[in-house]
Write a protein that holds these residues in place. Structure first.
Motif, PDB file in Angstrom:
ATOM      1  N   GLY A  70       0.792  -1.217   0.000  1.00  0.00           N
ATOM      2  CA  GLY A  70       0.000   0.000   0.000  1.00  0.00           C
ATOM      3  C   GLY A  70       0.825   1.267   0.000  1.00  0.00           C
ATOM      4  O   GLY A  70       0.288   2.362  -0.214  1.00  0.00           O
ATOM      5  N   GLY A  71       2.114   1.115   0.226  1.00  0.00           N
ATOM      6  CA  GLY A  71       3.000   2.265   0.282  1.00  0.00           C
ATOM      7  C   GLY A  71       3.465   2.717  -1.090  1.00  0.00           C
ATOM      8  O   GLY A  71       3.026   2.185  -2.122  1.00  0.00           O
ATOM      9  N   GLU A 109       7.378   6.654 -10.418  1.00  0.00           N
ATOM     10  CA  GLU A 109       6.597   6.848  -9.203  1.00  0.00           C
ATOM     11  C   GLU A 109       5.701   5.636  -9.033  1.00  0.00           C
ATOM     12  O   GLU A 109       4.899   5.318  -9.916  1.00  0.00           O
ATOM     13  CB  GLU A 109       5.758   8.116  -9.318  1.00  0.00           C
ATOM     14  CG  GLU A 109       5.085   8.547  -8.044  1.00  0.00           C
ATOM     15  CD  GLU A 109       6.043   9.235  -7.068  1.00  0.00           C
ATOM     16  OE1 GLU A 109       6.923   9.982  -7.543  1.00  0.00           O
ATOM     17  OE2 GLU A 109       5.917   8.999  -5.852  1.00  0.00           O
ATOM     18  N   MET A 110       5.844   4.954  -7.910  1.00  0.00           N
ATOM     19  CA  MET A 110       5.084   3.722  -7.672  1.00  0.00           C
ATOM     20  C   MET A 110       4.202   3.909  -6.443  1.00  0.00           C
ATOM     21  O   MET A 110       4.706   4.254  -5.360  1.00  0.00           O
ATOM     22  CB  MET A 110       6.040   2.540  -7.461  1.00  0.00           C
ATOM     23  CG  MET A 110       7.033   2.349  -8.599  1.00  0.00           C
ATOM     24  SD  MET A 110       8.057   0.883  -8.403  1.00  0.00           S
ATOM     25  CE  MET A 110       8.994   1.341  -6.959  1.00  0.00           C
ATOM     26  N   THR A 111       2.927   3.692  -6.603  1.00  0.00           N
ATOM     27  CA  THR A 111       1.981   3.817  -5.503  1.00  0.00           C
ATOM     28  C   THR A 111       1.193   2.528  -5.358  1.00  0.00           C
ATOM     29  O   THR A 111       1.229   1.660  -6.235  1.00  0.00           O
ATOM     30  CB  THR A 111       1.021   4.988  -5.737  1.00  0.00           C
ATOM     31  OG1 THR A 111       0.246   4.728  -6.907  1.00  0.00           O
ATOM     32  CG2 THR A 111       1.776   6.291  -5.920  1.00  0.00           C
ATOM     33  N   SER A 112       0.462   2.424  -4.254  1.00  0.00           N
ATOM     34  CA  SER A 112      -0.350   1.230  -3.973  1.00  0.00           C
ATOM     35  C   SER A 112       0.450  -0.040  -4.225  1.00  0.00           C
ATOM     36  O   SER A 112      -0.016  -0.978  -4.882  1.00  0.00           O
ATOM     37  CB  SER A 112      -1.602   1.246  -4.844  1.00  0.00           C
ATOM     38  OG  SER A 112      -2.370   2.405  -4.612  1.00  0.00           O
ATOM     39  N   LEU A 113       1.640  -0.080  -3.708  1.00  0.00           N
ATOM     40  CA  LEU A 113       2.534  -1.207  -3.961  1.00  0.00           C
ATOM     41  C   LEU A 113       2.003  -2.497  -3.359  1.00  0.00           C
ATOM     42  O   LEU A 113       1.371  -2.495  -2.293  1.00  0.00           O
ATOM     43  CB  LEU A 113       3.929  -0.901  -3.424  1.00  0.00           C
ATOM     44  CG  LEU A 113       4.743   0.048  -4.317  1.00  0.00           C
ATOM     45  CD1 LEU A 113       5.908   0.650  -3.543  1.00  0.00           C
ATOM     46  CD2 LEU A 113       5.233  -0.671  -5.555  1.00  0.00           C
ATOM     47  N   LYS A 114       2.274  -3.581  -4.071  1.00  0.00           N
ATOM     48  CA  LYS A 114       1.830  -4.904  -3.668  1.00  0.00           C
ATOM     49  C   LYS A 114       3.046  -5.811  -3.483  1.00  0.00           C
ATOM     50  O   LYS A 114       4.087  -5.579  -4.098  1.00  0.00           O
ATOM     51  CB  LYS A 114       0.925  -5.496  -4.751  1.00  0.00           C
ATOM     52  CG  LYS A 114      -0.255  -4.628  -5.137  1.00  0.00           C
ATOM     53  CD  LYS A 114      -0.998  -5.226  -6.313  1.00  0.00           C
ATOM     54  CE  LYS A 114      -2.160  -4.343  -6.751  1.00  0.00           C
ATOM     55  NZ  LYS A 114      -2.876  -4.920  -7.908  1.00  0.00           N
ATOM     56  N   SER A 117       6.565  -5.590   1.580  1.00  0.00           N
ATOM     57  CA  SER A 117       6.163  -6.557   2.592  1.00  0.00           C
ATOM     58  C   SER A 117       4.645  -6.540   2.755  1.00  0.00           C
ATOM     59  O   SER A 117       3.997  -5.511   2.601  1.00  0.00           O
ATOM     60  CB  SER A 117       6.840  -6.240   3.913  1.00  0.00           C
ATOM     61  OG  SER A 117       6.432  -4.978   4.397  1.00  0.00           O
ATOM     62  N   SER A 118       4.111  -7.704   3.099  1.00  0.00           N
ATOM     63  CA  SER A 118       2.653  -7.809   3.255  1.00  0.00           C
ATOM     64  C   SER A 118       2.225  -7.525   4.677  1.00  0.00           C
ATOM     65  O   SER A 118       3.029  -7.382   5.575  1.00  0.00           O
ATOM     66  CB  SER A 118       2.203  -9.215   2.852  1.00  0.00           C
ATOM     67  OG  SER A 118       2.880 -10.186   3.623  1.00  0.00           O
TER      68      SER A 118
END
Length: 131
Positions: free
Chosen positions: A15-16, A82-87, A130-131
């Motif tokens: 989410g980061g 730019e990376m958002t809502s990372l999974k 990380s989850s």
């Protein structure tokens, strides 16, 4: 010849967000198409984002569309991701790459997404989610 150096990777929670940078040497940066690719352990290199020489058009696979944004600053010879809502599945080594437009007139998603079309590569930066 151009040298590419990535920075900005790291560990982030799901989410980061993270912002990757790729600095290029040389005076002809504006003549290069730029791309970002990623490779997870045991997997093939995947296309993440591509941008035309003037930043006028960008390309993304469905897996990152709406979450990742590629941009460039030709005056600073740099490209950004730019990376958002990372999974967690975004975890990989991320590399930037440069394609010489003088050698290949790249048109369309298929051209930008093919790693074999790119002439120069950075060493990569690790992104761990990380989850």
């Amino acid at each position: 010849q151009v040298q590419l150096v990535e920075s900005g990777g790291g560990l982030v929670q799901a989410g980061g967000s993270l912002r990757l940078s790729c600095a290029a040497s040389g005076r002809t940066f504006s003549t290069y198409v730029m791309g970002w690719f990623r490779q997870a352990p045991g997997k093939e290199r995947d296309f993440v984002a591509g941008i035309t020489w003037n930043g006028g058009r960008t390309y993304y696979p469905d897996s990152v569309k709406g979450r990742f944004t590629i941009s460039r600053d030709n005056a600073k010879a740099s490209v950004y991701l730019e990376m958002t809502s990372l999974k967690p599945e975004d975890t990989a080594v991320y590399s930037c790459a440069a394609l010489q437009t003088a050698l290949l007139h790249c048109i369309g998603y298929g051209c930008y997404a093919d790693p074999s079309h790119y002439d120069f590569w950075g060493q990569g930066t690790q992104v761990t989610v990380s989850s």
